[in-house]
Write an enzyme that holds these catalytic residues in place. Structure first.
Site, short mmCIF file in Angstrom:
data_model
loop_
_atom_site.label_atom_id
_atom_site.label_comp_id
_atom_site.label_asym_id
_atom_site.label_seq_id
_atom_site.Cartn_x
_atom_site.Cartn_y
_atom_site.Cartn_z
N CYS A 81 31.06 41.37 37.79
CA CYS A 81 31.49 40.42 38.83
C CYS A 81 32.84 40.85 39.44
CB CYS A 81 31.52 39.01 38.29
SG CYS A 81 31.58 37.77 39.60
N HIS A 180 26.80 38.20 35.12
CA HIS A 180 27.61 38.04 33.91
C HIS A 180 26.76 38.10 32.64
CE1 HIS A 180 31.31 36.70 35.95
NE2 HIS A 180 30.52 36.08 36.79
N GLU A 182 27.76 38.68 29.81
CA GLU A 182 28.55 38.11 28.71
C GLU A 182 28.36 36.61 28.56
OE1 GLU A 182 29.66 39.01 31.61
OE2 GLU A 182 31.23 37.65 32.32
#
Lengths: 201, 296
Positions: A81, A180, A182
């Site tokens: 991002c 994302h 994560e």
């Protein structure tokens, strides 16, 4: 190399989430906030966050030049991002003079999908990590507007109004995603980066 | 899921994750918003009057003028937040239609509904809410808040209430982590919060959403102290644009928030900032003007 040491640029953003996933993927993780901490790293992750803030802090704190130097000396980087904006050669819709590391030959448009109400989740087909589909979380995300010859496209938007927009790329040992990983439980993108760092992918 | 979906829990809470380690600044016009963006703010909060002026001028404070919010949205590329009154779901609907990135259901404005907060699950745009303690934070999360900030006492430049609220939230979380499962039922009753959320906090040792601090932060050292007390980021209201040198103070607070555990950096950025906002001692402020007691 058994346990590579991977730094997470910790100026701002979701540093802890990246660190946790990298740990699970077998890396030794270091938070990077100063130039001297860049030495002795095998790889570097630039997290999600606000790209203008990260870029300004990197410049003000004297970290930008050492980052450019480390990457040009072969340090592999993965940006998600805001991190994708930071590794891009060119930023569209940025603030005037927004500095980047520029190690991937892409032109990236900030907040390309729109404001927060347009942030979305979508499954993506990413050939190099196989099935099942990867669940992409896009938050005020950028997209890749154009790529250079050496850039490999890993994923594009399959079917909404932004169909065909590029959202994951690789160039040599550098990786970038507009989404994302994560924020999900799927470790495959970080595993891919750890394998790249180890010279196994 | 093959189609794309918006307004999910993950994109709402995930948006706040992206703001962590950053400073969100109150601004009242496009010019201030640019100064905040140039200083490294991760977002701006658009409002008509900063809390210090609301406190001084009194009257009813409401959502800001849509024209002003629109100007700010057009002047910066970073996220723009805006405040709605507690319980005023139509102000929130208007803010969502204007395209703000986060709504603050805020005690700094006048209360619109003394019994109910906004049902925040009904919205695509995410909400941040204030809290003075863990029970209040969990009630707001149960109503759909995707981010929490300690309330502090806005518009005073007095950090003491922010400290009290952050210590209260952090201390209560630490106590939950030491409890047996059977003790958590009683804890939920005491906190006046849903058992499932209490159990989740007990297991993880943190809120399920990002926790920022707000209310009275005026100096780089204030911001760093709140980070050391467990805040994941900082809202600064009147502290910047009521000070002598807003641009430099804003940049200094940003750097102190990044290097909150490095006194050398905090000392360096604290030099030459000029006058901090004058400030009001919360203890000397009349009770009807204590914003933190609005909404629980």
């Amino acid at each position: 190399m058994t346990a590579p040491t991977i730094g997470v640029l910790a100026l701002q953003g979701d540093v802890r989430e990246h660190a946790a996933v990298l740990n699970e993927c077998g890396a030794t993780v270091r938070a990077i906030r100063k130039a001297e901490e860049l030495t002795a790293l095998d790889g570097l992750v630039i997290p999600g966050g606000e790209s203008t803030t990260i870029s300004k802090l990197a410049s003000d704190l004297g970290l930008l030049e050492p980052l450019v130097q480390a990457v040009s000396n072969g340090l592999p980087v993965y940006g998600s991002c805001a991190g994708m904006v930071l590794v891009a050669r060119e930023v569209l819709d940025g603030v005037p003079g927004q500095a980047t590391i520029g190690c991937i030959d892409i032109s990236v448009r900030r907040n390309a999908f729109g404001r927060q109400v347009a942030s979305f989740e979508q499954d993506l087909d990413i050939a190099c990590i196989g099935q099942p589909m990867f669940h992409g979380i896009f938050i005020r995300a950028p997209w890749v507007e154009s790529i250079g010859d050496k850039v490999q496209v890993l994923a594009s938007i399959p079917d909404n109004s932004a169909v065909g927009r590029i959202v994951a790329v690789r160039q040599d040992r550098n990786l970038a995603t507009a989404f994302h990983p994560e924020l999900t439980d799927d470790r495959r993108i970080h595993s891919l980066f750890v394998d790249i760092v180890k010279g196994q992918a | 899921m093959s189609e794309s979906t918006t307004g999910t829990l993950r994109v709402k809470r995930g948006m706040a994750e992206q703001l962590k380690g950053g400073v969100i600044m109150d601004v009242v016009n496009a010019e201030q918003a640019k100064i905040a963006e140039d200083a490294g703010a991760v977002a701006v909060m658009a409002l008509e009057r900063v809390p210090a002026d609301i406190r001084a001028e009194g009257g009813i404070s409401r959502m800001s003028d849509p024209d002003m919010i629109g100007e700010i949205i057009n002047s910066v590329t970073i996220p723009v937040m805006a405040k709605a009154r507690i319980g005023h779901f139509v102000e929130a609907q208007v803010l969502e239609s204007l395209g703000v990135d986060y709504i603050d259901e805020s005690e700094v404005l006048s209360i619109a509904d003394y019994a109910n907060h906004i049902d925040k699950w009904q919205f695509t745009v995410p909400f941040v809410c204030g809290a003075t303690n863990l029970g209040e934070a969990l009630r707001r999360i149960n109503e759909g808040a995707a981010m929490i900030r300690s309330k502090g006492e806005a518009g005073t430049g007095d950090v003491s209430n922010a400290v009290t609220h952050m210590r209260s939230i952090g201390g209560a979380i630490r106590r939950l982590t030491t409890m047996n499962k059977d003790e958590l039922y009683a804890a939920a009753k005491d906190l006046q919060a849903p058992y499932d959320l209490v159990a989740e906090v007990a297991e993880n040792g943190k809120l399920p959403v990002v926790l920022f601090t707000a209310g009275g932060i005026a100096t780089p050292a204030d911001a760093a102290m709140m980070m050391q007390l467990g805040a994941e980021g900082v809202f600064v209201g009147s502290g910047i644009f009521k000070s002598g040198n807003p641009a430099e103070r804003a940049a200094a607070i940003v750097q102190a928030t990044v290097h909150y555990d490095d006194p050398n950096v905090i000392a360096k950025v604290s030099r030459g900032l000029g006058e901090a906002m004058v400030g009001i001692n919360v203890e000397e402020s009349p009770v009807p003007l204590r914003f933190a007691e609005r909404g629980n």
